[in-house]
Write a protein that holds these residues in place. Structure first.
Motif, PDB file in Angstrom:
ATOM      1  N   LEU A  16      63.191 -44.340  47.060  1.00 33.62           N
ATOM      2  CA  LEU A  16      63.969 -44.279  46.159  1.00 33.62           C
ATOM      3  C   LEU A  16      64.769 -43.675  46.998  1.00 33.62           C
ATOM      4  N   THR A  83      55.212 -55.575  43.319  1.00 32.50           N
ATOM      5  CA  THR A  83      55.263 -54.263  42.671  1.00 32.50           C
ATOM      6  C   THR A  83      54.847 -54.391  41.211  1.00 32.50           C
ATOM      7  N   THR A 139      68.616 -51.885  47.408  1.00 28.01           N
ATOM      8  CA  THR A 139      67.164 -51.946  47.219  1.00 28.01           C
ATOM      9  C   THR A 139      66.866 -52.708  45.934  1.00 28.01           C
ATOM     10  N   ASP A 140      66.443 -52.018  44.900  1.00 25.89           N
ATOM     11  CA  ASP A 140      66.155 -52.679  43.628  1.00 25.89           C
ATOM     12  C   ASP A 140      67.401 -52.733  42.761  1.00 25.89           C
ATOM     13  N   THR A 148      60.333 -50.950  36.777  1.00 25.94           N
ATOM     14  CA  THR A 148      59.472 -50.222  37.695  1.00 25.94           C
ATOM     15  C   THR A 148      59.389 -48.751  37.324  1.00 25.94           C
ATOM     16  N   LEU A 354      63.610 -51.753  54.882  1.00 25.10           N
ATOM     17  CA  LEU A 354      62.359 -51.237  54.322  1.00 25.10           C
ATOM     18  C   LEU A 354      62.144 -49.759  54.581  1.00 25.10           C
ATOM     19  N   GLN A 357      61.896 -47.743  51.455  1.00 29.62           N
ATOM     20  CA  GLN A 357      60.754 -47.916  50.549  1.00 29.62           C
ATOM     21  C   GLN A 357      59.447 -47.590  51.268  1.00 29.62           C
ATOM     22  N   ARG A 360      56.240 -49.586  51.153  1.00 30.42           N
ATOM     23  CA  ARG A 360      56.154 -50.868  51.852  1.00 30.42           C
ATOM     24  C   ARG A 360      56.115 -50.711  53.375  1.00 30.42           C
ATOM     25  N   ASP A 468      66.330 -39.961  54.096  1.00 30.55           N
ATOM     26  CA  ASP A 468      66.810 -41.114  53.326  1.00 30.55           C
ATOM     27  C   ASP A 468      67.654 -41.964  54.266  1.00 30.55           C
ATOM     28  N   GLY A 495      62.632 -41.845  52.172  1.00 31.06           N
ATOM     29  CA  GLY A 495      62.902 -43.011  51.342  1.00 31.06           C
ATOM     30  C   GLY A 495      64.080 -42.784  50.416  1.00 31.06           C
ATOM     31  N   THR A 496      64.427 -43.809  49.665  1.00 25.50           N
ATOM     32  CA  THR A 496      65.535 -43.737  48.706  1.00 25.50           C
ATOM     33  C   THR A 496      64.962 -43.631  47.302  1.00 25.50           C
ATOM     34  N   ARG A 501      58.095 -39.628  42.505  1.00 22.44           N
ATOM     35  CA  ARG A 501      57.142 -39.816  43.584  1.00 22.44           C
ATOM     36  C   ARG A 501      56.421 -38.545  43.999  1.00 22.44           C
TER      37      ARG A 501
END
Length: 527
Positions: A16, A83, A139-140, A148, A354, A357, A360, A468, A495-496, A501
């Motif tokens: 994230l 996912t 990303t998403d 998610t 990636l 994330q 992954r 990040d 991560g982003t 998390r």
């Protein structure tokens, strides 16, 4: 042979965290593992003072678009993307559209239609307060991010809210797909060997083709794909839902847009969490320099996570493995079928994408090992959601270029490439090339106004993540400072998107969203 495009190879994935460096403060940051120290009691000399950490109450949804059930499609898309929802959590998903002006300064350009995704527990009341999710273009998308997130939210949060994802400009219902295929491929494929002024000039010509075709196709709305438009869209959604204030969770460049909305409409902000915003004080080339440094640091975390296991598939030196693979691909691209090939530039795009994330990272390790053995399929799967059919490339490019004002010439980019390749050996040249890709675009503007317009907003929780790849650690702190009421949470992870998390970050956000209390002082969360 045409270089890598992955266009037509695979279906794209359907649908994230910037670090926060705590600045000067009256009190030091607090290191916690899920519990915050209580705020100092207010002085009673002048009677009871207003609680500075109290957030506005969440408001029930009073109106809104008609959502139609799309649960089966949404859950199938998540499963196809690797996912799936956690077992044991049932969700109901509805889909709708929000109609907004394509460009508020040009009424003659007509409307734009943004996808909305509502996620609730089955049987939840329709007037349950909304938690609006704004995702990151790189990303998403917001729709997938909402589903998610709802699948991972603590039960106390999901029982309180209906989660509504609003598509960003250029994604989902408003997918931006305007770049000529060959020009897009050229920008994606540019490798670290193309760093002199002549090579940068050739990239500039391909970038001009993108702008020309997109301008023709979009009939003058090319500059509407920017954070400021998403900020206006949030305000439109608030009005559509019939609430005076809106509760928002935003991640990545979605957090940039939400920060702009808070600054422009402080009276509309309810319980707001910004997870991984960029540094709003930087323009080019300083912005790209800072994000590239962050990406190199994120790769170091990726490498350390791999070598922490004695069975790291990349061996004892993952950076050296990737360097060697990139060198080989610079000499001979890896054929991927149908005339396509994975180039050095495409491989580096896959790695950088990636890094955002961590879940992954094992997939990235396997893809790199397979590429080293001559099999490009893993890298193609990673790249397809970005550069493949229905990919994110055009939206990411448009948003990034429209959110900056400074343009860089090929000569300047070549000079920066020569400097950055020494400081950022994996991503420095690609970063300089990305500046050229924005060269022909109309000059954009700042992500957010200088500060809140009018009375200050309620406290805003601003989360930064140490490694990040998208943003420097200063982004969260400077966003919080610009909003005047920002409360920083610094997670020492990677991560982003830090939420949900880690228990520490989850505890802080749950207090804000459920209990309506922001942290009273800066928070540092362990990895």
């Amino acid at each position: 042979m045409r270089r890598w495009s992955v266009l037509g190879i695979l279906l794209t994935a359907v649908l994230l965290v910037a670090g926060c460096a705590v600045g000067p403060s009256q009190r030091p940051p607090v290191a916690v593992r899920g519990e915050l120290l209580p705020a100092a009691p207010p002085s009673s000399a002048a009677g009871p003072a207003a609680d500075p950490d109290l957030l506005p109450g969440s408001e029930p949804v009073r109106t809104g678009p008609g959502f139609t059930d799309c649960t089966a499609d949404a859950t199938a898309a998540l499963a196809a993307a690797g996912t799936p929802l956690p077992s044991g959590r049932a969700l109901q998903v509805g889909c709708a559209r929000l109609t907004v002006p394509a460009d508020r300064s040009r009424p003659d350009l007509g409307p734009a239609r943004l996808g909305l995704t509502r996620v609730t527990a089955p049987g939840a009341p329709a007037d349950r307060p909304a938690l609006v999710v704004l995702g990151d273009t790189g990303t998403d998308g917001s729709a997938r991010a909402a589903v998610t997130l709802a699948g991972r939210l603590p039960a106390t949060v999901l029982d309180r809210y209906q989660v509504i994802g609003m598509d960003r400009r250029g994604a989902g219902e408003d997918l931006l797909d305007c770049a000529p295929v060959d020009a897009r491929v050229a920008l994606l494929d540019a490798g670290p060997d193309r760093r002199d002024e002549a090579a940068m000039s050739r990239l500039l010509e391909r970038a001009r083709e993108v702008v020309q075709d997109c301008n023709l196709l979009l009939s003058g709305t090319l500059t509407s794909y920017r954070a400021a438009s998403s900020a206006d869209d949030l305000e439109s959604l608030r009005a559509t839902l019939g609430t005076a204030r809106l509760d928002v969770y935003a991640v990545g460049d979605g957090a940039d847009a939400a920060a702009g909305w808070v600054a422009a409409h402080p009276g509309s902000a309810g319980r707001v969490v910004l997870d991984g915003p960029g540094d709003p004080t930087l323009d080019e080339p300083a912005r790209t320099e800072a994000t590239t440094a962050a990406a190199e640091a994120a790769f170091d975390s990726f490498a350390a996570a791999c070598t922490a296991s004695p069975a790291c598939p990349l061996g004892p030196d993952p950076r050296g493995y990737v360097d060697e693979l990139v060198y080989r691909l610079s000499r001979t691209a890896l054929p991927a079928g149908d005339g396509d090939a994975v180039t050095a530039g495409a491989a580096l795009q896959a790695v950088r994408s990636l890094l955002a994330q961590p879940a992954r990272w094992p997939e990235l390790q396997s893809a790199l090992v397979a590429a080293g053995d001559g099999d490009p399929a893993g890298l193609v799967r990673v790249l397809a959601p970005y550069g493949g059919p229905q990919g994110r490339f055009d939206a990411v490019l448009a948003t990034r270029c429209n959110d900056t004002r400074v343009r860089v010439t090929p000569g300047e980019a070549a000079g920066l490439a020569g400097q950055w390749v020494q400081r950022f050996p994996l991503f420095g040249v690609g970063a300089a090339q990305s500046l050229v890709a924005c060269g022909p675009w109309p000059s954009g503007g700042p992500v957010a106004p200088p500060g809140p317009q009018g009375a200050p907003p309620p406290p805003v929780v601003v989360i930064g993540t140490a490694q990040d790849p998208r943003a420097p650690q200063s982004g969260a702190e400077r966003t919080a400072s610009r909003l005047a009421t920002g409360r920083t949470v610094r997670w020492q992870g990677a991560g982003t998107g830090a939420y949900p998390r880690t228990p520490c970050v989850t505890g802080v956000v749950e207090r804000a969203l459920v209990e309506g209390r922001a942290p009273s002082q800066p928070v540092v969360c362990p990895p």
